[in-house]
Design an enzyme around this catalytic site. Structure first.
Site, mmCIF file in Angstrom:
data_model
loop_
_atom_site.group_PDB
_atom_site.id
_atom_site.type_symbol
_atom_site.label_atom_id
_atom_site.label_comp_id
_atom_site.label_asym_id
_atom_site.label_seq_id
_atom_site.Cartn_x
_atom_site.Cartn_y
_atom_site.Cartn_z
ATOM 1 C CB SER A 1 6.449 -4.347 6.961
ATOM 2 O OG SER A 1 6.499 -2.811 6.360
ATOM 3 N NE ARG B 1 7.127 6.162 3.154
ATOM 4 C CZ ARG B 1 7.367 7.112 2.497
ATOM 5 N NH1 ARG B 1 8.496 7.246 1.664
ATOM 6 N NH2 ARG B 1 6.235 7.997 2.203
ATOM 7 C CE LYS C 1 2.834 -2.056 4.278
ATOM 8 N NZ LYS C 1 3.508 -0.861 4.989
ATOM 9 N NE ARG D 1 14.195 -1.359 -4.223
ATOM 10 C CZ ARG D 1 13.197 -1.243 -3.572
ATOM 11 N NH1 ARG D 1 12.164 -2.211 -3.356
ATOM 12 N NH2 ARG D 1 13.098 -0.316 -2.534
ATOM 13 C CD GLN E 1 -2.582 1.492 4.887
ATOM 14 O OE1 GLN E 1 -3.176 2.254 4.198
ATOM 15 N NE2 GLN E 1 -2.563 1.947 6.050
ATOM 16 C CG LEU E 2 -8.341 -0.072 7.001
ATOM 17 C CD1 LEU E 2 -9.399 -0.572 7.934
ATOM 18 C CD2 LEU E 2 -9.158 1.168 6.424
ATOM 19 C CE1 TYR E 3 -0.204 4.222 8.212
ATOM 20 C CE2 TYR E 3 -1.347 5.229 6.328
ATOM 21 C CZ TYR E 3 -0.334 4.535 6.945
ATOM 22 O OH TYR E 3 0.959 4.473 6.257
ATOM 23 C CG HIS F 1 5.837 2.083 6.926
ATOM 24 N ND1 HIS F 1 4.587 1.913 7.480
ATOM 25 C CD2 HIS F 1 5.568 3.311 6.125
ATOM 26 C CE1 HIS F 1 3.807 2.884 7.114
ATOM 27 N NE2 HIS F 1 4.431 3.565 5.926
ATOM 28 N N PRO G 1 0.897 -1.119 -0.018
ATOM 29 C CG PRO G 1 0.213 -0.897 2.179
ATOM 30 C CD PRO G 1 0.583 -2.068 1.332
ATOM 31 C CB THR H 1 -0.524 0.233 8.602
ATOM 32 O OG1 THR H 1 -0.907 -0.144 7.135
ATOM 33 C CG2 THR H 1 0.928 0.851 8.581
ATOM 34 N N GLY I 1 7.163 -2.226 -2.997
ATOM 35 C CA GLY I 1 6.588 -0.781 -2.708
ATOM 36 C C GLY I 1 7.119 0.170 -3.948
ATOM 37 N NE ARG I 2 11.049 4.478 -0.907
ATOM 38 C CZ ARG I 2 10.958 3.791 0.241
ATOM 39 N NH1 ARG I 2 11.138 2.550 0.467
ATOM 40 N NH2 ARG I 2 10.973 4.541 1.366
ATOM 41 C CB SER J 1 -2.606 3.614 0.536
ATOM 42 O OG SER J 1 -2.739 4.682 1.635
HETATM 43 C C1 LIG Z 1 5.530 6.957 -0.957
HETATM 44 C C2 LIG Z 1 5.072 5.899 -0.177
HETATM 45 C C3 LIG Z 1 3.868 5.828 0.464
HETATM 46 C C4 LIG Z 1 3.615 4.841 1.579
HETATM 47 N N1 LIG Z 1 2.313 4.990 1.812
HETATM 48 C C5 LIG Z 1 2.047 3.851 2.715
HETATM 49 C C6 LIG Z 1 0.492 3.640 3.208
HETATM 50 O O1 LIG Z 1 -0.354 4.492 2.702
HETATM 51 N N2 LIG Z 1 0.302 2.921 4.162
HETATM 52 C C7 LIG Z 1 0.988 1.792 4.417
HETATM 53 O O2 LIG Z 1 0.734 0.856 5.330
HETATM 54 N N3 LIG Z 1 2.511 2.057 3.929
HETATM 55 C C8 LIG Z 1 2.847 2.731 3.140
HETATM 56 N N4 LIG Z 1 4.079 2.733 2.680
HETATM 57 C C9 LIG Z 1 5.081 1.803 2.795
HETATM 58 C C10 LIG Z 1 4.984 0.800 1.861
HETATM 59 O O3 LIG Z 1 3.704 0.021 2.038
HETATM 60 C C11 LIG Z 1 5.928 -0.446 2.165
HETATM 61 O O4 LIG Z 1 5.982 -0.630 3.426
HETATM 62 C C12 LIG Z 1 7.467 -0.151 1.592
HETATM 63 O O5 LIG Z 1 7.278 0.979 0.519
HETATM 64 C C13 LIG Z 1 8.216 -1.155 1.378
HETATM 65 O O6 LIG Z 1 9.482 -0.855 1.073
HETATM 66 P P1 LIG Z 1 10.103 -0.688 -0.717
HETATM 67 O O7 LIG Z 1 9.499 0.660 -0.971
HETATM 68 O O8 LIG Z 1 11.465 -0.753 -0.366
HETATM 69 O O9 LIG Z 1 9.456 -1.927 -1.248
HETATM 70 C C14 LIG Z 1 4.349 3.792 1.839
HETATM 71 C C15 LIG Z 1 5.579 3.989 1.056
HETATM 72 C C16 LIG Z 1 6.067 4.812 0.285
HETATM 73 C C17 LIG Z 1 7.527 4.785 -0.294
HETATM 74 C C1 LIG Z 2 -1.650 11.788 6.973
HETATM 75 C C2 LIG Z 2 -1.142 11.021 5.776
HETATM 76 C C3 LIG Z 2 -0.657 9.673 5.880
HETATM 77 C C4 LIG Z 2 -0.125 9.015 4.738
HETATM 78 C C5 LIG Z 2 1.125 8.469 4.925
HETATM 79 C C6 LIG Z 2 1.603 7.509 3.929
HETATM 80 C C7 LIG Z 2 3.267 7.500 3.790
HETATM 81 O O1 LIG Z 2 3.731 8.276 3.422
HETATM 82 C C8 LIG Z 2 3.517 6.185 4.606
HETATM 83 O O2 LIG Z 2 2.634 5.365 5.212
HETATM 84 O O3 LIG Z 2 4.750 6.165 4.531
#
Ligand SMILES: Cc1cc2nc3c(=O)[nH]c(=O)nc-3n(C[C@H](O)[C@H](O)[C@H](O)COP(=O)(O)O)c2cc1C
Ligand SMILES: CCCCCCC(=O)C(=O)O
Length: 365
Positions: free
Chosen positions: A253, A258, A231, A293, A126-128, A255, A76, A154, A312-313, A105
């Protein structure tokens, strides 16, 4: 001509405005976790078996009852329209064409219904956990009606972590892009920013309910009959609790680097989580997310006991490059590499990857 993943990454970086690229690529704190998962996967070595009949390799698998062309799903990610005007609709089309799962997401920039209409493959939502449960309930019921097959909560983000690149850029979602599945008033704050904190970090502190505990999962159970996936689980202790609470799958994960800085990398946590689930004798599948990757990364995850992986990316890079076509190419690239690794590993199906097929990524706790 199809490009290698790093070429899609380079093309996306060139095409996207700097702050959007930073939002996609960036991590939290020192960004130590951006490379941790990749390093762990690179340290692991595959142990191939020979003289196995691999004249026909079949990467197909099942995840929570859905048939997939390979043990692969799109993670997501919020706001796909930052990468391409079609946003999640293009991603859903691509995931369907490749035969893999898409996790949408809560902060998607296209509606759940229009994404579902474009998808020919399975979707999860996916939910927050928001303070406003009525908003969550509405979203869950819309997902059910639109045919989404599971809910992914998440759990590693009681709030969005400080991400220095976003703070430096005063990052805010551009006004023409919205989390369209959430009511306007829930979202308005993410469009303004304050020095030192990105708008989405501040917004998450306003809107996310960081008081929830395991007991609150009961509310989700009462609200929906969809399977529940967590997650962001990184310990055996939490895996045991998840199983006790009837969770159907766990996504191991970080994330994508992040959230918690200096955490354990997801690949290093996989073994203890798989063992905890096995010890509980539970019907709970395990998915590895982050830093996937190469096709070989999928093989390594399966050897360690995962049922599938999420990427993800790379999907966003494909999306920024050329919409549906780019995402399909990225997914196909990973799947083609995986099919070759199956043959060279002597593992003609995903269940043929043994624990002994990879060296252990040690992470004592
Ligand atoms: C731009 C971006 C937005 C994301 N938004 C969400 C999100 O809305 N909800 C969530 O659970 N994880 C979010 N993630 C985390 C991804 O679900 C995932 O855990 C992560 O990108 C995996 O790593 P990778 O990018 O190296 O594959 C986000 C990641 C990125 C890069
Ligand atoms: C309040 C908006 C939250 C979106 C976050 C998405 C994101 O960047 C991530 O989960 O990472």
């Amino acid at each position: 001509m199809a490009l290698a993943l790093h070429a899609y990454e380079a093309a996306a970086k060139e095409r996207l405005p700097g702050p959007v690229w930073d939002f996609f690529a960036g991590g939290s704190g020192t960004e130590s976790m951006l490379t941790a998962g990749r390093k762990a996967l690179d340290r692991m070595q595959l142990r191939p078996r020979c003289l196995v009949d691999v004249s026909h390799c079949d990467p197909r698998t099942r995840l929570l009852g859905s048939d997939l062309a390979a043990p692969l799903a799109v993670a997501p990610m919020a706001y796909h329209r930052l990468a391409h005007p079609e946003g999640e609709v293009a991603t859903a089309r691509a995931a369907g064409e490749a035969g893999v799962l898409l996790t949408v997401s809560m902060f998607a920039s296209r509606t759940l219904e229009v994404i579902a209409a474009a998808a020919s493959g399975p979707l999860w939502l996916q939910l927050y956990w928001l303070r406003n449960r009525a908003v969550m309930r509405d979203l869950i019921h819309r997902a059910e009606a639109a045919g989404y097959r599971a809910l992914v909560l998440t759990v590693d983000a009681p709030r969005v972590a400080t991400r220095p690149r976003d703070a430096r850029n005063g990052w805010a979602i551009p006004p023409d892009i919205r989390a369209v599945n959430l009511p306007e008033e829930t979202m308005s704050a993410s469009h303004g920013s304050r020095a030192g904190e990105s708008a989405i970090a501040r917004h998450s502190r306003d809107q996310f309910d960081s008081s929830i505990t395991w007991a609150d999962l009961a509310w989700l159970r009462e609200t929906t009959s969809l399977p529940l996936v967590l997650k962001g689980v990184l310990t055996a202790e939490d895996a045991e609790l998840a199983v006790k609470h009837g969770v159907s799958a766990l996504i191991v994960s970080n994330h994508g680097g992040r959230q918690l800085d200096f955490a354990r990398s997801a690949p290093e946590c996989l073994t203890e989580i798989v063992e905890a689930v096995k010890a509980a004798d539970a019907e709970c599948q395990v998915v590895l997310d982050g830093a996937i990757r190469h096709g070989a990364d999928i093989a390594k995850a399966l050897c360690l006991g995962a049922d599938a992986v999420m990427t993800g990316r790379p999907a966003l890079w494909g999306l920024a490059h050329s919409g549906t076509e780019g995402v399909t190419a990225v997914l196909r690239h990973l799947m083609d590499e995986f099919e070759e690794v199956m043959a060279l590993m002597g593992a003609p199906t995903p269940t043929d990857f043994p624990r002994t097929g990879v060296t252990q990524p040690t992470c004592p706790h």
